[in-house]
Design a protein around this motif. Structure first.
Motif, PDB file in Angstrom:
ATOM      1  N   LEU A  23       7.174  12.508   0.983  1.00 48.12           N
ATOM      2  CA  LEU A  23       6.188  13.082   1.895  1.00 48.12           C
ATOM      3  C   LEU A  23       5.044  12.103   2.154  1.00 48.12           C
ATOM      4  N   THR A  24       4.609  11.424   1.088  1.00 50.07           N
ATOM      5  CA  THR A  24       3.548  10.430   1.237  1.00 50.07           C
ATOM      6  C   THR A  24       3.985   9.302   2.157  1.00 50.07           C
ATOM      7  N   ALA A  25       5.205   8.822   1.969  1.00 48.25           N
ATOM      8  CA  ALA A  25       5.732   7.754   2.825  1.00 48.25           C
ATOM      9  C   ALA A  25       5.819   8.210   4.275  1.00 48.25           C
ATOM     10  N   TYR A  26       6.213   9.457   4.484  1.00 47.86           N
ATOM     11  CA  TYR A  26       6.311   9.989   5.846  1.00 47.86           C
ATOM     12  C   TYR A  26       4.949  10.009   6.528  1.00 47.86           C
ATOM     13  N   VAL A  27       3.949  10.514   5.821  1.00 45.01           N
ATOM     14  CA  VAL A  27       2.594  10.578   6.385  1.00 45.01           C
ATOM     15  C   VAL A  27       2.057   9.173   6.639  1.00 45.01           C
ATOM     16  N   PRO A  84       0.814  -1.220   0.000  1.00 51.72           N
ATOM     17  CA  PRO A  84       0.000   0.000   0.000  1.00 51.72           C
ATOM     18  C   PRO A  84       0.848   1.271   0.000  1.00 51.72           C
ATOM     19  N   MET A  85       2.000   1.224   0.685  1.00 46.05           N
ATOM     20  CA  MET A  85       2.861   2.404   0.707  1.00 46.05           C
ATOM     21  C   MET A  85       3.367   2.743  -0.685  1.00 46.05           C
ATOM     22  N   THR A  86       3.818   1.727  -1.415  1.00 47.15           N
ATOM     23  CA  THR A  86       4.321   1.951  -2.768  1.00 47.15           C
ATOM     24  C   THR A  86       3.230   2.479  -3.680  1.00 47.15           C
ATOM     25  N   PHE A  87       2.039   1.894  -3.580  1.00 47.74           N
ATOM     26  CA  PHE A  87       0.915   2.350  -4.413  1.00 47.74           C
ATOM     27  C   PHE A  87       0.614   3.827  -4.163  1.00 47.74           C
ATOM     28  N   LEU A  88       0.531   4.205  -2.905  1.00 49.37           N
ATOM     29  CA  LEU A  88       0.236   5.599  -2.568  1.00 49.37           C
ATOM     30  C   LEU A  88       1.359   6.535  -3.002  1.00 49.37           C
ATOM     31  N   CYS A  89       2.607   6.104  -2.803  1.00 42.07           N
ATOM     32  CA  CYS A  89       3.750   6.935  -3.189  1.00 42.07           C
ATOM     33  C   CYS A  89       3.801   7.151  -4.695  1.00 42.07           C
ATOM     34  N   VAL A  90       3.479   6.106  -5.461  1.00 41.57           N
ATOM     35  CA  VAL A  90       3.487   6.227  -6.921  1.00 41.57           C
ATOM     36  C   VAL A  90       2.386   7.173  -7.386  1.00 41.57           C
ATOM     37  N   VAL A  91       1.169   6.960  -6.886  1.00 36.74           N
ATOM     38  CA  VAL A  91       0.031   7.777  -7.324  1.00 36.74           C
ATOM     39  C   VAL A  91       0.221   9.240  -6.926  1.00 36.74           C
TER      40      VAL A  91
END
Length: 250
Positions: free
Chosen positions: A96-100, A47-54
């Motif tokens: 930033l997405t990964a941090y959040v 899920p982290m990778t998916f969110l970071c990519v998008v």
């Protein structure tokens, strides 16, 4: 070069997109393998990778619109729908997405920062080769034997020998990935692996910009990416040597 692989009805599969997908999968699987070796939670990487990519792609588009603000004001819909991106925006947006995400899931962000940055470099290598097939991010004209002339590019000038900056960038990212994977084999102080990525990437990006010829915005005599590179390099050096000093005191 040969960006259109094949079509299925109205949908065309592009080499650029395929290379991006390969890069994301390579980053995910290499990160997963290293997470398991370190007894880290590898399941959260999906899920982290998916969110970071998008969200990274969204951030790359936003920075592109900021760089091209005059064109954006004139025709915002056209700017949002075309294929322009600024990679630094994607990197910053992804981090930033990964941090959040880590804060929400109560994970140690720095651990995953160090874990995934070598894999991110690997993904960028594939992405830059995708740029070559699409013809974007092209270099200056040259009469050198290294020059490559595009014939069916929608971005690079066709029929003119250009420095293949995409290939140099891709090869450079694979080298950076190799250095980071090797460096991370031994246990390092927190943030050192990530810091080394910031240092190497910013230097490489600053250097390759001198040979590119596509418009990327400017801040004084520097391109937008070169200007951002100063701050990324400073941050990388601060993280790297701050940790090193604390180790010496210990």
């Amino acid at each position: 070069m040969y960006n259109d692989l094949f079509s299925v009805g109205p949908i065309t599969i592009h080499t650029y997109g395929v290379m991006i997908a390969i890069g994301v999968l390579a980053a995910l699987f290499s990160g997963e393998a290293r997470a398991k070796k370190r007894d880290m939670n590898a399941d959260v990487l999906y899920p982290m990778t998916f969110l970071c990519v998008v969200l990274g792609f969204c951030a790359a588009k936003v920075l592109f619109c900021i760089v091209e603000w005059k064109r954006f004001i004139q025709n915002p819909l056209s700017m949002l729908s075309n294929s322009g991106f600024v990679v630094y925006g994607g990197i910053l947006g992804g981090v930033l997405t990964a941090y959040v995400y880590c804060r929400i899931k109560k994970l140690n962000f720095v651990d995953y920062f160090d874990l995934m940055l070598p894999s991110v470099a690997l993904a960028q290598g594939f992405g830059r080769f995708g740029c070559f097939f699409a013809g974007c991010c092209y270099g200056r004209e040259t009469n050198s034997f290294i020059g490559i002339a595009f014939s069916r590019s929608d971005y690079a000038p066709n029929g003119v020998k250009l420095i293949p900056t995409q290939l140099f960038s891709g090869a450079g990212m694979f080298i950076i990935a190799g250095i980071l994977f090797y460096y991370a084999k031994k246990e390092r102080a927190k943030a050192k692996v990530g810091a080394l990525y910031l240092i190497l990437y910013s230097i490489g990006r600053f250097s390759i910009e001198f040979f590119r010829n596509d418009y990327r915005g400017a801040v004084g005599i520097f391109s937008t990416s070169q200007f951002i590179s100063f701050f990324i390099l400073a941050l990388g050096l601060l993280l790297f040597f701050r940790k090193q000093k604390s180790e010496e005191k210990a």
